[in-house]
Design a protein around this motif. Structure first.
Motif, mmCIF file in Angstrom:
data_model
loop_
_atom_site.group_PDB
_atom_site.id
_atom_site.type_symbol
_atom_site.label_atom_id
_atom_site.label_comp_id
_atom_site.label_asym_id
_atom_site.label_seq_id
_atom_site.Cartn_x
_atom_site.Cartn_y
_atom_site.Cartn_z
ATOM 1 N N VAL B 266 8.110 0.949 -12.214
ATOM 2 C CA VAL B 266 7.139 0.639 -10.834
ATOM 3 C C VAL B 266 7.596 -0.476 -10.236
ATOM 4 C CG1 VAL B 266 4.750 0.710 -10.416
ATOM 5 C CG2 VAL B 266 5.407 0.543 -12.697
ATOM 6 N N VAL B 269 5.198 -4.592 -8.119
ATOM 7 C CA VAL B 269 3.682 -4.675 -8.244
ATOM 8 C C VAL B 269 3.250 -6.465 -8.248
ATOM 9 C CG1 VAL B 269 2.104 -4.476 -10.141
ATOM 10 C CG2 VAL B 269 4.140 -3.201 -10.354
ATOM 11 N N ALA B 326 -0.319 2.860 -9.853
ATOM 12 C CA ALA B 326 0.653 2.163 -8.968
ATOM 13 C C ALA B 326 -0.013 1.957 -7.458
ATOM 14 C CB ALA B 326 2.112 2.901 -8.721
ATOM 15 N N ALA B 331 1.333 -1.198 -5.793
ATOM 16 C CA ALA B 331 2.633 -1.520 -6.154
ATOM 17 C C ALA B 331 3.340 -0.649 -4.836
ATOM 18 C CB ALA B 331 3.083 -0.980 -7.222
ATOM 19 N N VAL B 334 7.364 4.020 -7.286
ATOM 20 C CA VAL B 334 7.437 4.445 -8.530
ATOM 21 C C VAL B 334 8.548 5.278 -8.668
ATOM 22 C CG1 VAL B 334 6.551 6.086 -10.473
ATOM 23 C CG2 VAL B 334 4.940 4.485 -9.049
#
Lengths: 409, 409
Positions: B266, B269, B326, B331, B334
């Motif tokens: 990820v 974040v 996510a 975030a 991915v």
């Protein structure tokens, strides 16, 4: 609601499809409100496969280890049948012989059941489950696995029926019941709705292979009602009862026969006390089973002729022994014949009906069938005839005693 | 005279001929004056055959009944091996898991051993018999049959060794010991004479399939000396010891690798306390095991990048879950990669030797192999690299650490 023990043999559970079919049948009984315990054999062919593996290693495998090996056959079936029941939404649980404490003696490969602890089975039945038990196997006091010998699953089913005081023990086979005689010999043979235990014992001991004789004896001893039915067709089968047949016309229930016979005769034995035991003693010592025995005073006085039958497989051995005995006894001659068969009329009705024997002999004589030996018991008359007369003899008697006609209430 | 527990897997007992060969080997140990307990698996292919029968009935067979079914596999082997020993004039006796009271919990298909009653085994050993015990199976407190899961026979053997306080547990397999790495990848791989338990644990957990990891853990817990040997060739195998390797040159014992890896990342974040658990929590809830975990502060401040690996079979599920997480966390992106592998250096020697990691990274860099992730433990350094570099990476490291050279005393 009844408590029913059902036993399915190797052919009935020989494939996954057949196991699913058995599960369907068991489920229907349960849906009719009955509690059901199912006893199963190994899938057909499995026991032979396992014996084959053992024989590759040892021609005569150690009996204890052979039992460890063979008992896996039924264990596979109980697991698969329980899964098949569960797959049809019927709660079920499997048990090996050891798990339900089918206690036997320690005679591996031919153990005898001593006791069964039914507590675990009853708890499962009360919880609404079908209980599936491995037939043919048990455990001895040391905790060693034992088996009851071929066909022992019938005995397991009867023993479990007795231990649970169940209402009926149903033996499912590939025939739909007990017949008046073998339908392959007499197409007019008729299925019996009921037969008494004594008659069934005679039929089983005379080679009618529907039930293992030990299981019939066991059922008789514990007064367990037995029923023989087909795994593949619907029907009521044949009930084996303790009540004598009340039907007037039914003096005779069936005609059994055996092709496995051989006859031995010693001619001209000096007739002294104890001659019978001197002739049969060495035969018994060799573990050869003797079936019919007839002794006649011979034409020459002071000598006797002595005849008996053995299983055809034992003929050569018996003949060897008998020749030696004959020499010792100073007998004139030893004769043997393997081309003979035994035909038997069986029926509790003959107890109260005179003239059965004479009607039997007359019917055979009319067809020119020569009787070589005769032996009688309370519910059976057996004759030995030439092998070639087997079919004719069976059909003649079947007709003479009206066995093709249905019993009338 | 020593008390030795030997375990033979399915391939070693896969045919009657191989069972006879195992019996010959066992007999030789006994003739050298040792007491021998043999633990065996089902004949190779048998477990699959039984599972196939069950699946024909139920796609997901009931675990209790599956255990009743599968446990027959080892039961067949113990009987045949006992017969094979007896056929070679070596007294022997077989026992199922239930018969020697291998008590487990009730987790069918993956039960854990709690206790073993060795009294019956000891009595047979004292009477001069070889004792043959079914691996993989036990019995729970209700008397139900359980199995330990695939490979559980190793665990049975270790547990029996511990219960009997035997001198050594010998695991016979189709390889002749533990190698510095997989010889199919690096032909110069060398068999180790000894390896420590910790190293073996790391090797096993990293995909070296010689021993089941649970059995190694179990052996470590009970301090059971284990030896891995070949069923087919003579040799000393590899001893798994509790003593650290005293040999100077052996900082590294072996190189393990795993192709079953997948990597998930990820990016961006927002960096807040608890972010790691918010990312991994939903993965754990879905019962997906996470292996390596790396967190970096990203180029953009106040955000972090988070990377972890899972088994390749779980990749799609993990990716789905991670995408949802996510979004919730805000975030940026991915990423996922299934074309990666993990290569690990394992050796207790690295505890006392500095510079192992830098030598490892330098050797890989010299070959142009880019390292994607790094993770270290006290006796292991693992790197994740592109799948295509697996063979090159393993061979480079095998060479760099001189593993092809025999240990010098």
């Amino acid at each position: 609601m009844a408590l029913i023990v059902q036993k399915y043999g190797g052919t009935s559970v020989g494939t996954v499809e057949r196991i699913m079919a058995v599960a369907g049948r068991v489920k229907r009984w349960r849906e009719q409100g009955h509690q059901v315990v199912v006893v199963v054999s190994a899938m057909s062919g499995e026991t032979d496969r396992l014996v084959g593996l053992a024989r590759e290693i040892q021609p005569l495998p150690e009996p204890r280890e052979l039992d460890v090996l063979l008992s896996t056959g039924e264990q596979v079936t109980i697991a698969l049948l329980s899964m098949a029941l569960q797959a049809q939404d019927c709660p079920a649980r499997s048990y090996t012989g050891a798990q339900v404490h089918i206690l036997t003696d320690s005679a591996h490969n031919k153990a005898r059941i001593r006791d069964i602890d039914g507590a675990r089975v009853r708890a499962d039945l009360d919880a609404g489950r079908v209980v599936v038990v491995a037939g043919f196997q048990g455990i001895d006091e040391q905790g060693d696995i034992t088996t009851l010998g071929r066909g022992g699953s019938d005995t397991s089913a009867v023993a479990i029926t007795a231990a649970l005081k169940a209402d009926e023990c149903q033996i499912y086979t590939d025939v739909d019941g007990v017949y008046t005689t073998d339908p392959r010999v007499e197409p007019k043979a008729r299925k019996l709705d009921r037969i008494t235990f004594e008659e069934m014992l005679e039929m089983a001991s005379l080679g009618s292979k529907v039930l293992q004789i030990r299981s019939v004896e066991f059922a008789g001893k514990y007064r367990v009602p037995l029923r023989v039915l087909s795994s593949f067709e619907e029907g009521e089968g044949t009930l084996i009862t303790f009540e004598e047949n009340a039907v007037e016309d039914a003096q005779i229930s069936g005609i059994a026969f055996s092709r496995d016979e051989a006859k031995l005769t010693v001619l001209g034995v000096p007739d002294q006390p104890g001659v019978a035991s001197r002739i049969l003693g060495p035969i018994a010592d060799a573990n050869i089973e003797v079936d019919m025995i007839v002794q006649n005073i011979a034409a020459h006085e002071a000598t006797t002729d002595f005849t008996f039958t053995v299983h055809r497989n034992e003929y050569e051995r018996a003949l060897d022994i008998l020749r030696r005995t004959a020499t010792e006894l100073g007998a004139r001659e030893v004769l043997g014949d393997t081309r003979i068969v035994k035909i038997s009329l069986v029926g509790v009705g003959m107890r109260s009906h005179a003239g059965i024997a004479s009607r039997m002999f007359a019917s055979l004589a009319k067809e020119g069938i020569n009787i070589r030996m005769i032996s009688t018991s309370e519910i059976k008359i057996s004759v030995v005839v030439d092998e070639k007369y087997l079919e004719l003899g069976v059909r003649t008697l079947h007709d003479a005693f009206g066995l093709e006609r249905a019993e009338v209430a």
